[in-house]
Design a protein around this motif. Sequence first.
Motif, short mmCIF file in Angstrom:
data_model
loop_
_atom_site.label_atom_id
_atom_site.label_comp_id
_atom_site.label_asym_id
_atom_site.label_seq_id
_atom_site.Cartn_x
_atom_site.Cartn_y
_atom_site.Cartn_z
N GLY A 84 -29.08 37.08 9.38
CA GLY A 84 -28.37 37.16 8.12
C GLY A 84 -29.26 37.71 7.01
O GLY A 84 -30.32 38.27 7.26
N ALA A 85 -28.82 37.51 5.78
CA ALA A 85 -29.59 37.96 4.62
C ALA A 85 -29.97 36.79 3.72
O ALA A 85 -30.31 36.96 2.57
N ARG A 86 -29.92 35.59 4.28
CA ARG A 86 -30.06 34.41 3.44
C ARG A 86 -31.44 33.78 3.48
O ARG A 86 -31.73 32.89 2.69
N VAL A 87 -32.31 34.18 4.41
CA VAL A 87 -33.61 33.53 4.52
C VAL A 87 -34.72 34.56 4.58
O VAL A 87 -34.50 35.72 4.93
N THR A 88 -35.91 34.12 4.23
CA THR A 88 -37.09 34.95 4.45
C THR A 88 -37.45 34.88 5.92
O THR A 88 -37.49 33.81 6.50
N PRO A 198 -24.65 44.95 0.07
CA PRO A 198 -24.61 43.69 0.82
C PRO A 198 -24.00 43.84 2.21
O PRO A 198 -24.24 43.01 3.08
N THR A 199 -23.23 44.91 2.44
CA THR A 199 -22.59 45.12 3.75
C THR A 199 -23.44 45.99 4.67
O THR A 199 -23.04 46.24 5.81
N GLU A 200 -24.59 46.45 4.21
CA GLU A 200 -25.43 47.32 5.03
C GLU A 200 -26.02 46.54 6.20
O GLU A 200 -26.72 45.55 6.01
N GLU A 201 -25.71 46.96 7.43
CA GLU A 201 -26.17 46.26 8.62
C GLU A 201 -27.44 46.86 9.21
O GLU A 201 -28.01 46.30 10.15
N GLY A 202 -27.89 47.99 8.67
CA GLY A 202 -29.05 48.65 9.27
C GLY A 202 -30.38 48.13 8.79
O GLY A 202 -31.43 48.46 9.37
N GLY A 222 -26.99 43.37 -4.47
CA GLY A 222 -26.96 43.70 -3.05
C GLY A 222 -28.11 43.04 -2.33
O GLY A 222 -28.62 42.00 -2.75
N LEU A 223 -28.54 43.65 -1.20
CA LEU A 223 -29.68 43.12 -0.46
C LEU A 223 -30.97 43.61 -1.10
O LEU A 223 -31.15 44.81 -1.34
N SER A 224 -31.88 42.70 -1.36
CA SER A 224 -33.19 43.03 -1.89
C SER A 224 -34.21 42.81 -0.78
O SER A 224 -34.37 41.69 -0.29
N VAL A 225 -34.87 43.88 -0.35
CA VAL A 225 -35.80 43.83 0.77
C VAL A 225 -37.21 44.06 0.24
O VAL A 225 -37.52 45.14 -0.27
N HIS A 226 -38.06 43.07 0.36
CA HIS A 226 -39.45 43.17 -0.09
C HIS A 226 -40.34 43.29 1.15
O HIS A 226 -40.47 42.35 1.93
#
Length: 241
Positions: A84-88, A198-202, A222-226
């Motif tokens: 998912g996108a909810r945890v580190t 937020p819907t990006e699955e890649g 949206g999704l924040s990717v660090h």
Amino acid sequence: MNILALQIYPELGAVTDDLVVETPESWTAAAVVELVGGAGGDEVSVVPCATHDLVDQPTAWLRAVQRVLDEPEALRAELTALLGARVTWSATEQVRAAALTEIAERARVAGTPAPPPASAAGSSVVEYEVEESTVLARIGVHVVGAARLHAFVDDGLEASLEVAPAWRRLGIGRQLLRQVSGLAAGRGAAELVLLAPPTEEGVVPVLAASGMRGRIRLTPEGLSVHVSLAGVRPITRLAAS
């Protein structure tokens, strides 16, 4: 508060505890964060979950392996369901994600090869053109992917990454991420910050396949990717005068 499930992910110098808890309806996420933080927890995040979060994690990963062996294209959906996108991501989760990605790639190669995309003209070899703040993926004269650096945010550099739909799942996104990370490291950044819908699955499979460590969070934008740049070899490109 009742603890229903617990997963422990040891990392270098730290341990991540992933708990599924049952709380009274009157409790808020902020109350849970305050409670865990008061008990010594650091970087606490709370999100709602469902009954599937109670599934034994090793079993869930083995089922995902079975599915991607039968259907390699299901990799994105499986990684999204598992992480998912909810945890580190912990070190353990990153190793698992990378292994599942490799299994899917091998299963894809072992199957009947698909015909080349209609957009393929001339050579099918991907070449990467590195500029001062941009990395382009080219096939012949066609640009099929690009990664670009933008502004500094604290000690990180914002970046964007995109691969043409017909050329995804071929390792291009992974190479673009590695190259643009080298450019960011060459500018002295400690991390790369990517934003995605937020819907990006890649996002999950690209990060897993790159072998790089990252934190993925869901934000209002949206999704924040660090992506950590620790250990990344710097790439320096000077602008032409």
